[in-house]
Design a protein around this motif. Structure first.
Motif, mmCIF file in Angstrom:
data_model
loop_
_atom_site.group_PDB
_atom_site.id
_atom_site.type_symbol
_atom_site.label_atom_id
_atom_site.label_comp_id
_atom_site.label_asym_id
_atom_site.label_seq_id
_atom_site.Cartn_x
_atom_site.Cartn_y
_atom_site.Cartn_z
ATOM 1 N N VAL A 51 0.834 -1.207 0.000
ATOM 2 C CA VAL A 51 0.000 0.000 0.000
ATOM 3 C C VAL A 51 0.864 1.250 0.000
ATOM 4 O O VAL A 51 0.526 2.270 -0.562
ATOM 5 N N SER A 52 2.033 1.167 0.632
ATOM 6 C CA SER A 52 2.906 2.328 0.702
ATOM 7 C C SER A 52 3.623 2.584 -0.612
ATOM 8 O O SER A 52 4.396 3.516 -0.733
ATOM 9 N N GLY A 53 3.379 1.738 -1.628
ATOM 10 C CA GLY A 53 4.030 1.920 -2.911
ATOM 11 C C GLY A 53 5.404 1.297 -2.961
ATOM 12 O O GLY A 53 6.154 1.522 -3.900
ATOM 13 N N HIS A 54 5.736 0.508 -1.970
ATOM 14 C CA HIS A 54 7.070 -0.089 -1.907
ATOM 15 C C HIS A 54 6.920 -1.549 -1.509
ATOM 16 O O HIS A 54 6.537 -1.865 -0.391
ATOM 17 N N ALA A 55 7.192 -2.466 -2.424
ATOM 18 C CA ALA A 55 7.095 -3.888 -2.107
ATOM 19 C C ALA A 55 8.247 -4.295 -1.209
ATOM 20 O O ALA A 55 9.304 -3.661 -1.203
ATOM 21 N N PRO A 56 8.084 -5.351 -0.412
ATOM 22 C CA PRO A 56 9.136 -5.764 0.524
ATOM 23 C C PRO A 56 10.449 -6.089 -0.166
ATOM 24 O O PRO A 56 10.483 -6.537 -1.306
ATOM 25 N N CYS A 57 11.533 -5.855 0.568
ATOM 26 C CA CYS A 57 12.891 -6.233 0.151
ATOM 27 C C CYS A 57 13.290 -5.543 -1.140
ATOM 28 O O CYS A 57 13.458 -6.176 -2.183
ATOM 29 N N TRP A 58 13.434 -4.230 -1.028
ATOM 30 C CA TRP A 58 13.914 -3.396 -2.115
ATOM 31 C C TRP A 58 13.018 -3.467 -3.347
ATOM 32 O O TRP A 58 13.478 -3.576 -4.478
ATOM 33 N N ASP A 59 11.719 -3.433 -3.059
ATOM 34 C CA ASP A 59 10.694 -3.380 -4.102
ATOM 35 C C ASP A 59 10.742 -4.605 -5.011
ATOM 36 O O ASP A 59 10.493 -4.513 -6.214
ATOM 37 N N SER A 60 11.053 -5.775 -4.425
ATOM 38 C CA SER A 60 11.231 -6.967 -5.255
ATOM 39 C C SER A 60 10.157 -8.038 -5.085
ATOM 40 O O SER A 60 9.883 -8.790 -6.024
ATOM 41 N N PHE A 61 9.534 -8.134 -3.905
ATOM 42 C CA PHE A 61 8.575 -9.213 -3.659
ATOM 43 C C PHE A 61 7.159 -8.776 -4.026
ATOM 44 O O PHE A 61 6.547 -7.988 -3.318
ATOM 45 N N ASP A 62 6.670 -9.316 -5.131
ATOM 46 C CA ASP A 62 5.310 -8.991 -5.523
ATOM 47 C C ASP A 62 4.324 -9.855 -4.739
ATOM 48 O O ASP A 62 4.697 -10.641 -3.874
ATOM 49 N N GLU A 63 3.037 -9.697 -5.047
ATOM 50 C CA GLU A 63 1.996 -10.401 -4.307
ATOM 51 C C GLU A 63 2.146 -11.916 -4.414
ATOM 52 O O GLU A 63 1.977 -12.649 -3.447
ATOM 53 N N GLY A 64 2.491 -12.407 -5.613
ATOM 54 C CA GLY A 64 2.638 -13.844 -5.800
ATOM 55 C C GLY A 64 3.780 -14.417 -4.982
ATOM 56 O O GLY A 64 3.667 -15.512 -4.409
ATOM 57 N N THR A 65 4.891 -13.692 -4.913
ATOM 58 C CA THR A 65 6.039 -14.144 -4.128
ATOM 59 C C THR A 65 5.686 -14.196 -2.643
ATOM 60 O O THR A 65 6.013 -15.149 -1.940
ATOM 61 N N MET A 66 5.012 -13.158 -2.158
ATOM 62 C CA MET A 66 4.622 -13.123 -0.753
ATOM 63 C C MET A 66 3.656 -14.253 -0.413
ATOM 64 O O MET A 66 3.766 -14.901 0.633
ATOM 65 N N LYS A 67 2.719 -14.508 -1.297
ATOM 66 C CA LYS A 67 1.733 -15.566 -1.036
ATOM 67 C C LYS A 67 2.397 -16.939 -1.028
ATOM 68 O O LYS A 67 2.059 -17.804 -0.218
ATOM 69 N N ALA A 68 3.353 -17.152 -1.941
ATOM 70 C CA ALA A 68 4.060 -18.427 -1.979
ATOM 71 C C ALA A 68 4.858 -18.652 -0.701
ATOM 72 O O ALA A 68 4.984 -19.780 -0.214
ATOM 73 N N LEU A 69 5.386 -17.575 -0.143
ATOM 74 C CA LEU A 69 6.199 -17.692 1.069
ATOM 75 C C LEU A 69 5.362 -17.767 2.349
ATOM 76 O O LEU A 69 5.689 -18.520 3.266
ATOM 77 N N PHE A 70 4.292 -16.984 2.427
ATOM 78 C CA PHE A 70 3.579 -16.816 3.693
ATOM 79 C C PHE A 70 2.094 -17.135 3.633
ATOM 80 O O PHE A 70 1.402 -17.026 4.657
ATOM 81 N N GLY A 71 1.584 -17.513 2.474
ATOM 82 C CA GLY A 71 0.153 -17.760 2.379
ATOM 83 C C GLY A 71 -0.618 -16.484 2.644
ATOM 84 O O GLY A 71 -0.250 -15.400 2.181
ATOM 85 N N ASP A 72 -1.693 -16.578 3.417
ATOM 86 C CA ASP A 72 -2.517 -15.410 3.735
ATOM 87 C C ASP A 72 -2.266 -14.864 5.136
ATOM 88 O O ASP A 72 -3.061 -14.084 5.654
ATOM 89 N N ARG A 73 -1.153 -15.261 5.743
ATOM 90 C CA ARG A 73 -0.885 -14.787 7.102
ATOM 91 C C ARG A 73 -0.464 -13.314 7.116
ATOM 92 O O ARG A 73 0.094 -12.809 6.150
ATOM 93 N N GLU A 74 -0.720 -12.678 8.240
ATOM 94 C CA GLU A 74 -0.287 -11.295 8.425
ATOM 95 C C GLU A 74 1.234 -11.251 8.484
ATOM 96 O O GLU A 74 1.886 -12.134 9.040
ATOM 97 N N THR A 75 1.832 -10.217 7.908
ATOM 98 C CA THR A 75 3.288 -10.106 7.905
ATOM 99 C C THR A 75 3.756 -8.729 8.362
ATOM 100 O O THR A 75 3.043 -7.735 8.227
ATOM 101 N N LYS A 76 4.971 -8.695 8.879
ATOM 102 C CA LYS A 76 5.646 -7.432 9.206
ATOM 103 C C LYS A 76 6.986 -7.437 8.506
ATOM 104 O O LYS A 76 7.710 -8.431 8.535
ATOM 105 N N VAL A 77 7.318 -6.325 7.874
ATOM 106 C CA VAL A 77 8.561 -6.214 7.112
ATOM 107 C C VAL A 77 9.502 -5.229 7.793
ATOM 108 O O VAL A 77 9.102 -4.126 8.160
ATOM 109 N N GLU A 78 10.741 -5.632 7.966
ATOM 110 C CA GLU A 78 11.803 -4.752 8.468
ATOM 111 C C GLU A 78 12.882 -4.718 7.396
ATOM 112 O O GLU A 78 13.458 -5.748 7.072
ATOM 113 N N GLU A 79 13.157 -3.557 6.877
ATOM 114 C CA GLU A 79 14.051 -3.455 5.728
ATOM 115 C C GLU A 79 15.137 -2.412 5.958
ATOM 116 O O GLU A 79 14.864 -1.282 6.343
#
Length: 376
Positions: A51-79
């Motif tokens: 939502v902030s216009g910045h995907a996790p990990c240097w704008d690299s993880f799109d929605e499909g990558t996040m879903k493959a890694l974490f499913g539908d769980r809530e996540t927190k990103v520290e970058e």
């Protein structure tokens, strides 16, 4: 690697808002200070990465990558922002952590790192290989200089982006890890490995884009089969024709597992029953990795010479570096615990036989180490 980008279009802002539970929190970005080494580095904590216009990990993880890694769980990103290491064209260091939650409990934490492997002081010669050069990992293939497993993956950035390797300059890598590397098999290993592979390729592309480098890596279409343990062969130890198992280890080395043929490094591990590896044989053919072990080759233990190279032998590790037709190759024998009363016997006896047989297997032979030779 290709110069054609072919990236998936970014999801719309509305779709970002409506995607999974990773976007249910209204906090956009909070910047906190963290001391790393001798400098102060800014970290961004983001519970709403897209939502902030910045995907996790240097704008690299799109929605499909996040879903493959974490499913539908809530996540927190520290970058942590990517920073140069101060050398000419030197990339440097950056870290990204993504933690997923279920019912307010941590379920998974992904760590992503970007760093130049140390080819001068030897600080990456032990811990990093124990995590990222193991028999559980397979080559990414398809021209990608890296390896992957269900818990770890790494990918070297191209020299055109980071500068040439060699002369104590090792590769700059992006590596990802999830939890501990466990010696167990589980139902979703293939899916987890595919997700980590997708993640490491995406992160590497994000880093290259961030530093203005051209080209992108493509996610491999297929990966080699998951490596399996098998019984130790007395005459083809670690799957190497002509290499005999260490004398008197029939009861203490009951299994072995080999992986990495055709990749940056081939690794064989052998151990006892259901326990972890005791002996590890590694052949490194990637020039960006051989310099990681330069201090071991030059300074640690007793010196040895051979037909095309030199090395050193200590109680826990023996290394030998040779100049082959394809370039520099490093052969390494390690033991995690002594198999004989004489702690250094295994590395002394196994290194010459391993180098001779393995060099022949990869087309670098004949190679012979001189008995009791030292390099000054």
């Amino acid at each position: 690697m290709t110069d054609d980008t072919n990236e998936t279009p970014a999801p719309s802002r509305l779709r970002r808002l409506l995607r999974s539970r990773t976007a249910r929190t209204a906090t956009v970005a909070a910047v906190v200070g963290a001391l790393l080494g001798a400098g102060t580095v800014a970290w961004r904590t983001d519970t709403l990465p897209l939502v902030s216009g910045h995907a996790p990990c240097w704008d690299s993880f799109d929605e499909g990558t996040m879903k493959a890694l974490f499913g539908d769980r809530e996540t927190k990103v520290e970058e942590q922002a990517l920073e140069s290491d101060g050398r000419a064209r030197g990339l440097t260091y950056g870290e990204c952590r993504i933690t997923s939650y279920k019912d307010d409990r941590i379920r998974r934490r992904l760590n992503v790192g970007v760093h130049r492997l140390d080819g001068l002081y030897g600080t990456d010669a032990h811990g990093w290989p124990q995590e990222f050069l193991t028999s559980r990992m397979v080559p990414l293939g398809e021209g990608l200089p890296g390896m992957t497993s269900a818990e770890r993956a790494w990918l070297a950035l191209p020299e055109s982006c980071t500068g040439p390797v060699g002369d104590n300059e090792a590769a700059t890598v992006v590596d990802v890890s999830v939890g501990a590397a466990l010696e167990i098999e589980w139902e979703y290993q293939d899916e987890d490995r595919a997700a980590l592979t997708r993640a490491v390729v995406a992160a590497a592309n994000g880093v290259m884009r961030d530093f203005g480098c051209s080209g992108t890596y493509r996610t491999p279409d297929r990966l080699p089969a998951l490596p399996k343990r098998g019984p130790v062969s007395a005459t083809s130890f670690c799957g190497i024709k002509g290499l005999k198992a260490p004398t008197g280890t029939r009861e203490s080395l009951t299994w072995s597992r080999s992986s990495g043929d055709g990749g940056p490094a081939r690794v064989c591990e052998a151990g006892y029953r259901s326990l972890g590896a005791t002996v590890r044989l590694t052949t490194v053919v990637d020039r960006g990795l051989t310099d990681v072990f330069v201090k071991d080759v030059l300074y640690r233990g007793s010196g040895v010479k051979g037909t095309k190279g030199y090395g050193r032998v200590s109680e826990t590790r023996a290394v030998y570096q040779a100049e082959c037709q394809t370039g520099r190759v490093l052969f390494m024998v390690e033991q995690d615990r002594p198999l004989y009363d004489d702690a250094g016997r295994l590395t002394r006896e196994l290194l010459p036989a391993y180098v001779a047989a393995e060099a022949e297997r990869i087309g670098c032979g004949p190679e012979k180490l001189e008995a009791n030779a030292s390099r000054t």
